[in-house]
Scaffold this motif. Structure first.
Motif, PDB file in Angstrom:
ATOM      1  N   THR A 164       1.040  -1.294  -0.042  1.00  0.00           N
ATOM      2  CA  THR A 164      -0.353  -0.048   0.162  1.00  0.00           C
ATOM      3  C   THR A 164       0.688   0.922   0.047  1.00  0.00           C
ATOM      4  O   THR A 164       0.033   2.254  -0.020  1.00  0.00           O
ATOM      5  CB  THR A 164      -1.572   0.184   1.505  1.00  0.00           C
ATOM      6  OG1 THR A 164      -0.500  -0.725   2.648  1.00  0.00           O
ATOM      7  CG2 THR A 164      -1.902  -1.023   1.087  1.00  0.00           C
ATOM      8  N   GLN A 177       0.717   7.615  -1.543  1.00  0.00           N
ATOM      9  CA  GLN A 177       0.388   7.035  -0.797  1.00  0.00           C
ATOM     10  C   GLN A 177       1.011   6.345   0.401  1.00  0.00           C
ATOM     11  O   GLN A 177       2.114   5.444  -0.487  1.00  0.00           O
ATOM     12  CB  GLN A 177      -0.847   5.795  -1.084  1.00  0.00           C
ATOM     13  CG  GLN A 177      -1.930   4.827  -0.385  1.00  0.00           C
ATOM     14  CD  GLN A 177      -2.309   4.015  -1.353  1.00  0.00           C
ATOM     15  OE1 GLN A 177      -2.972   4.236  -2.003  1.00  0.00           O
ATOM     16  NE2 GLN A 177      -2.004   2.357  -1.374  1.00  0.00           N
ATOM     17  N   GLY A 181      -2.460   2.588   2.986  1.00  0.00           N
ATOM     18  CA  GLY A 181      -3.424   3.546   2.547  1.00  0.00           C
ATOM     19  C   GLY A 181      -3.551   4.137   3.944  1.00  0.00           C
ATOM     20  O   GLY A 181      -5.107   5.290   3.331  1.00  0.00           O
TER      21      GLY A 181
END
Length: 262
Positions: A164, A177, A181
């Motif tokens: 992520t 990001q 996240g």
């Protein structure tokens, strides 16, 4: 975030936990009794103990590199960039070695234990006893499940962190990001206010270190750097990436010794 910070913190934490567990489960024998029992068992199983350690190390190493290849392939498959993405900055390769190492260590023990149990038969109990005496502690079997579960939880967190965490640079937008996240940012190139070529960084100790890198500052004050982050561009791509950002944003590179504000 420097990748070595969680790595070093995790290693120190694991060592402290292991030391605490060995203290909790240490054998209730005197040093003289342990030494005597070791000498009694040594002719019977010492060579098997050495072979077990060697086998464990070799298999753990092979499995670690195997898991590392699997995780790298999974990360590449999971984050296929869009058609407009020209550059991506992803977790450095050593990051994926951390969960691979945990999986390699965890997965290597069952085949080694089963192999030596089959080879030694009833003598395997002597090998287990000899191993406990050498370490000075005996971990109860009920500890196995929490240990495996805890290790797999750490691995899952590291893999999720890696999957992520990304920065993608497209023709019209920049997407950044953070881990898990938790923070997502999307910028147009018109929101780039400054592009710096920085020669040095200030370490946590306050010492100035020569470390050439690039920094991009956005209108809202957020900065993105090619150095000292879990997501990092390859050194041979950083210059091309920054040149691309300058072309799309219309900004020129400012050469500075330290990032303004440090």
């Amino acid at each position: 975030m420097n990748v070595w910070v969680p790595a070093l913190s995790g290693a120190i934490g694991a060592a402290l936990v292991l030391g605490w567990l060995m203290r909790c489960f240490r054998l209730s024998l005197t040093a003289e009794e342990i030494a005597r029992q070791i000498e009694d068992l040594k002719p019977k199983v010492h060579r098997f103990w050495l072979a077990e350690i060697t086998s464990y190390f070799v298999i753990a190493t092979l499995l670690t590199f195997g898991w590392n290849a699997v995780l790298l392939a999974m990360a590449s498959w999971y984050r296929v960039p869009g058609s407009d993405v020209r550059f991506t900055a992803e977790p450095i390769l050593v990051f994926w070695f951390l969960p691979a190492l945990f999986l390699g260590i965890l997965a290597s023990w069952p085949p080694v234990a089963l192999g030596f149990r089959w080879l030694l038969g009833d003598r395997y109990k002597d090998l287990e006893r000899y191993r406990d005496l050498r370490s000075g502690a005996r971990f109860p079997r009920r500890f196995t499940v929490p240990f495996v579960a805890g290790t797999l939880l750490i691995v899952a967190a590291l893999v999720l962190w890696g999957l992520t965490t990304i920065a993608a640079f497209g023709m019209n937008t920049i997407r950044i990001q953070s881990a898990f996240g938790l923070r997502k940012h999307e910028f147009a190139y018109s929101e780039v206010t400054d592009v710096y070529s920085v020669a040095q960084i200030r370490a946590l100790s306050g010492r100035i270190i020569d470390t050439p890198h690039f920094v991009v500052r956005f209108r809202d004050g957020l900065t993105w750097s090619t150095h000292d982050r879990v997501i990092r561009t390859l050194s041979n791509q950083a210059s091309d990436l920054i040149q691309f950002i300058c072309e799309r944003s219309g900004k020129e590179i400012q050469n500075v010794q330290l990032l303004p504000g440090e």
